[in-house]
Every structure is written in C-alpha cells, then in structure tokens.
Scaffold this active site. Sequence first.
Site, PDB file in Angstrom:
ATOM      1  N   ASP A 184     -11.185 -43.636 -28.864  1.00  0.00           N
ATOM      2  CA  ASP A 184     -11.946 -43.272 -27.678  1.00  0.00           C
ATOM      3  C   ASP A 184     -11.255 -43.833 -26.444  1.00  0.00           C
ATOM      4  OD1 ASP A 184     -14.402 -43.173 -25.763  1.00  0.00           O
ATOM      5  OD2 ASP A 184     -15.110 -42.209 -27.587  1.00  0.00           O
ATOM      6  N   HIS A 224     -17.387 -44.440 -21.899  1.00  0.00           N
ATOM      7  CA  HIS A 224     -17.641 -43.634 -23.100  1.00  0.00           C
ATOM      8  C   HIS A 224     -17.508 -44.471 -24.362  1.00  0.00           C
ATOM      9  CE1 HIS A 224     -16.882 -40.251 -26.010  1.00  0.00           C
ATOM     10  NE2 HIS A 224     -17.844 -39.713 -25.278  1.00  0.00           N
ATOM     11  N   SER A 384     -20.583 -36.429 -29.318  1.00  0.00           N
ATOM     12  CA  SER A 384     -20.015 -37.757 -29.566  1.00  0.00           C
ATOM     13  C   SER A 384     -21.108 -38.719 -30.014  1.00  0.00           C
ATOM     14  CB  SER A 384     -19.344 -38.306 -28.303  1.00  0.00           C
ATOM     15  OG  SER A 384     -18.146 -37.645 -28.016  1.00  0.00           O
TER      16      SER A 384
END
Length: 690
Positions: A184, A224, A384
């Site tokens: 990520d 994120h 996600s």
Amino acid sequence: MGTVRSRRLWWPLPLLLLLLLGPAGARAQEDDDGDYEELVLALRSEEDGLAEALQHGATATFHRCAKDPWRLPGTYVVVLKEETQRLQPERTARRLQAQAARRGYLIKLLHVFHDLLPGFLVKMSRDLLELALRLPHVDYIEEDSYVFAQSIPWNLERITPARYRADEYQPPNGGSLVEVYLLDTSIQSGHREIEGRVMVTDFESVPEEDGTRFHRQASKCDSHGTHLAGVVSGRDAGVAKGASLRSLRVLNCQGKGTVSSTLIGLEFIRKNQLVQPVGPLVVLLPLAGGYSRVLNAACQRLARAGVVLVAAAGNFRDDACLYSPASAPEVITVGATNAQDQPVTLGTLGTNFGRCVDLFAPGEDIIGASSDCSTCFVSQSGTSQAAAHVAGIAAMMLSAEPELTLAELRQRLIHFSAKDVINEAWFPEDQRVLTPNLVAALPPSTHGAGWQLFCRTVWSAHSGPTRMATAMARCAPDEELLSCSSFSRSGKRRGERIEAQGGKLVCRAHNAFGGEGVYAIARCCLLPQANCSVHTAPPAGTGMGTRVHCHQQGHVLTGCSSHWEVEDLGTHKPPVLRPRVQPDQCMGHSGASTHASCCHAPGLECKVKEHGLPAPQEQVTVACEEGWTLTGCSALPGTSHVLGAYAVDDTCVVRSRDVGTTGNISEEAVTAVAICCRSWHLAQASQELQ
C-alpha cells in the site's frame, strides 16, 4: 519508476568503443534518485547476437493494459519460460542490451526476478520489442501499467454471526499466529491503533507523482495504508486484533503504483519466506489495475508457495475479471457492501462484481486509524476496506487452523458467509447470475468445521458465439471436480462434459449454431482421499433416454451431465409422477451422450433429489437438507427451452426461457435434479481432533 522513454542514439563506432573500454563504460552510473543502474553498450560477435536471435521464430507474445490512460510505454516486464535456469534472466537481459547497442539504443535494466518468476524489468524503446520477442527463452513481454488504491463501527457487527452478536465485537481469537503483508502507501506506525503491531519494512518502489518531479515525504502520504492497517488489526476498530503486519510501500502519495512495483514487492515477500520460513502468511492487495497476465502469474506462484492473497475487487462498477490482481483465480477477491448489505456505490462508480469475485465484505464508511494524528480516526470506503476485513477474518481462521490450505480457507470463507442478502438488481442483468450473493462473516467457531463437505461453484468465462466455441471451468489444485453443467442465455447450447486436461479434470460447455455463447459451471469440492472418474454412455437413439451409472464397487454418483452434436434435441417428455433417476444412475436425452461423475472416498454417501413441474417455468429449484452438500445440479432431460442448470450454495437452479418472449407455450416438464452428499469420515475425523 517514472515513464521516461529510452532515446535512440546513433554512436560513431570509435566513440562507442572508447565508451566500452573506458572507466565510464566499465562501471555503473547513478540515476537521478541515487539508484544504481547499469548501461551496457558492449558489442558482441554476430554469431552470438542478432543472427542467433533471428533463427528463432517470434513465438513470444506481447501484452499491454486495455485501458490506454493506465499504460506506461517504455517500461516492460520480460518473462522467460518456466524451465529456464536461474542465471538465464541476467544472460538474456545482457544479450538484449548488447543487441540493442549495435542498433544505437540504450536499455536500462531496472530489476531481475528470480524467486517469484524468471524474468526482468527494463526501460527501453518500443522499437526494440520485436527484437526482444525473438530472443530465446522469452515466453511473453508485458508493458508496465498503473495500479491504484481502492478506497474512496457497523462493519465489525456485520461480520459477526447473528446468533453470536453482543454489545461488543468478540472475535474467537486475535489472529496472533499470522503475519499479514500490506502492499500500500506508507503507514504511520505510531498510531495508537496499530502501535507495536506494524513493522514498516525498508521496501519502497513507487512511481513519481503527477505534476511533480520529487517524491513527498512518506510520513505525509500514509492515509490509505494507516487506515487499512487499522481495519486489519487495530486495537479498537480492527478485525484481527492480534495479527502482526508488515508494510511494503508500492503506492505513492496519490495512491498510484505500477504493476512492476507490485511484482517486485511480491518477490520481496517470497524472498523473506525462503530465508526465514514462518507461520501462515496473508498478503493484502488493496489495489487494482487493468488485466495483467504477469501480475496474475506472480500471484499464482506465491499462492502455490502457501501464501494467502486477498485482493480488492476494484471500485469501477465493472466486471472484476477485467482487472488485476482481482482476476487471478488463486487470489481471494472481495467486493464491497454497505451497512444494509447492499453493493457500495461511490459516486457514479462502485464495487466491481462478476464471477471473479469470491465474496463481499463491509466497505462503506469504515471507521479506522487516521494519519492526521496518533489518536485520530477517519471514515473511508471502497473495496480496499472490504478486502482488509477478509484478510482479518483469514488471519483468525489460520490462527485456529494453521495447516489450512488456500482451497480450504476459501471454501470456509464462502460456507460461513451470509447468503442471499444482497439486492441483485444493483448489478447489470448479465452479471447477476455470475456474482456471488455472499457477505463475509466469521464462523461461529474457528474449530470443528472439518466435518463439513465444502463445495463451491466456479463459472467459466463466456465463450464465443461460433458453433464450435466452448467454455471451460476448472477447480483449484486441491479441489475435486464433482459435477459439470452449462448455461446459455439464448438456450442454444450443446450441453457439457467433464474431460481431462493437463492431468486434471475440467468442465467444458459447448455452444450451438446461432447461440450467443455459453458458460461452463464446475462444482468444486474438498474431498480428501477421493478417487473420481467419469463414465459415459453414447446416445441411445430410441427409448426413454440415455442412461449411465456408476458401475465400480464403492463409487457413488456425484454429478450428471450431457452433451449432443445436433443443434436441437427437440422435445422429450419424461414422466413426471414417478422417480426417474436412481441413486447411482444418470439419464439424458436419447440423442445425447450422458456422463456420470462417480467418486469413492471414505464415508462418502450421496442421494438424488428432484423437483419437477408439468408446465414451463422460468425457474425450478431443489435444495439439499441441512447436513448435506450439493455436489451435482442438472436439468432432466434435454428440454429444448432449458437455458441451463447451476448451483447456488446448496440449491440446484434450472432456468428456462420465458414463454412470453418465445411465443410458444410448451407442456414440457422442467425438472431440477440435485445430488446431495455428506461424508461420515470427515465428521469422525473432526471429532477425533477435538
């Protein structure tokens, strides 16, 4: 990596030789980012160069992303054939560099793959592709492309089985025996939710951001990754609160990465696994790009090495099979639902869907760790987040049963999911039958599930429309193919059969003249120590139909299928008032070949259930009782208006053409035939372990 293109340079021969023989040609140079690179301009003899390469036909193939804005022309992954030796990637890369130099081109070798797949990553002119495709040992070349992050406390309650829900989330274990790798953005490891649970590795491979030549500091780009780490194992908002994470940075501050960076990250994981084998590994891939053969191949290699990969289905409101890594069969692919168990909508887009999705999970307004401060929380949405939930559930299942294979884990995730809760009207009409109506949930107990006979339904890709077109569905390596069926929206099909391919049984469906294409549908089950075979009877030609049975002692019938060569079998009206199928016998149309799938396994017993109606129905179903598992689903037999048969959980569904649209009203019976099995051996083995 950026998208800098190689430039074509014409070098005078004396200058070229000077460069080769001088210090600058003998040592590597540093690029703008300080990385060590090598520019090879070595001349080699004609015998070892282009002449040799051109002796080999260009049998290799070239692939690139179907979405033009996501392409990265000038950067290529060159994949060699599997049987090549370990040193061959370097040799092939240097041969390519030497031959390119003679043509006046420079090639930058970016990375050499060994542990994940044989190949290398290069930056070069597109003009050299034909030359590269002709090199010995090259299997295929893929142009690099972008991948993207897929994110745009009800979630913990939703994955808890209803009869076990309490005022607070109480998982059966914390997943402490499992290590989760997260590919990520960077992560704020000091956040109170994940402090002490995340190890930020030194791996970083990200492209430059749009509009700037310089990378931002990683600490400012971790929103994120921090959120997903918190969803997986956060102290308060995490699914598997005891799981440890390792972070690999493959996405930049804009949530953008590349296929090649993801490949290098996966190889990093494989190297660590080889150097220091540990317990179960879960890899979370919360990203998606266009379909990539090389990325899917890398996922397959890692999965076969015992690693569980969980991927986001994608947020494009599209068929997940068009994206990678979501389309890789070895990956557990997760779509997103909201608090009402409905598909997530993200503006004009939303969760992906289709046959490549294994199940759905919470993915809207998920509360998790925020990178704004060490105690901040934020809400994010996307597949996600859904994939992070399933990664957490997988960690808990593997902590309870560390020896679970990927096939066993996937089957358990499917079996314990909440079923038939999603409103299928949200999906495009042609995708509704293909998309699983499953929302992930924890099992009531992470122990004691071994007595179950687990099965799942696997749909093939849609075949072409030509008469000879076929579709093929296959099971995972650890699964047994117990039955095969087919489905065509036009009804024009020529049935299906099980056949051997590459040492494994596959399900193949046949399109008919004037048809729009057909699907093959495999019923794939976990059946240890099974010995399965297929028995075929040719068309009977006359009489009530073609019959075939399991004639080997100790074998039981697990599935029936038929295929035929004629375009239309015509009408065939079997009697409706008495049983037509014996426990070990299949019956098909007299003009069709009929196949019986027969298996022997310790403690396996099966029975046949039917449900028939005397008039055409758009849908007829028959289900197995609790404690029994559906292994076979078929229509009886060969009615001209039947679209096909398929399994949904433990229910056999037979679909027919809408008589209102055909203009013809037939009195043909539509009969659904289910074969239901259970294993006493599995139940006994489970009790002995407890």
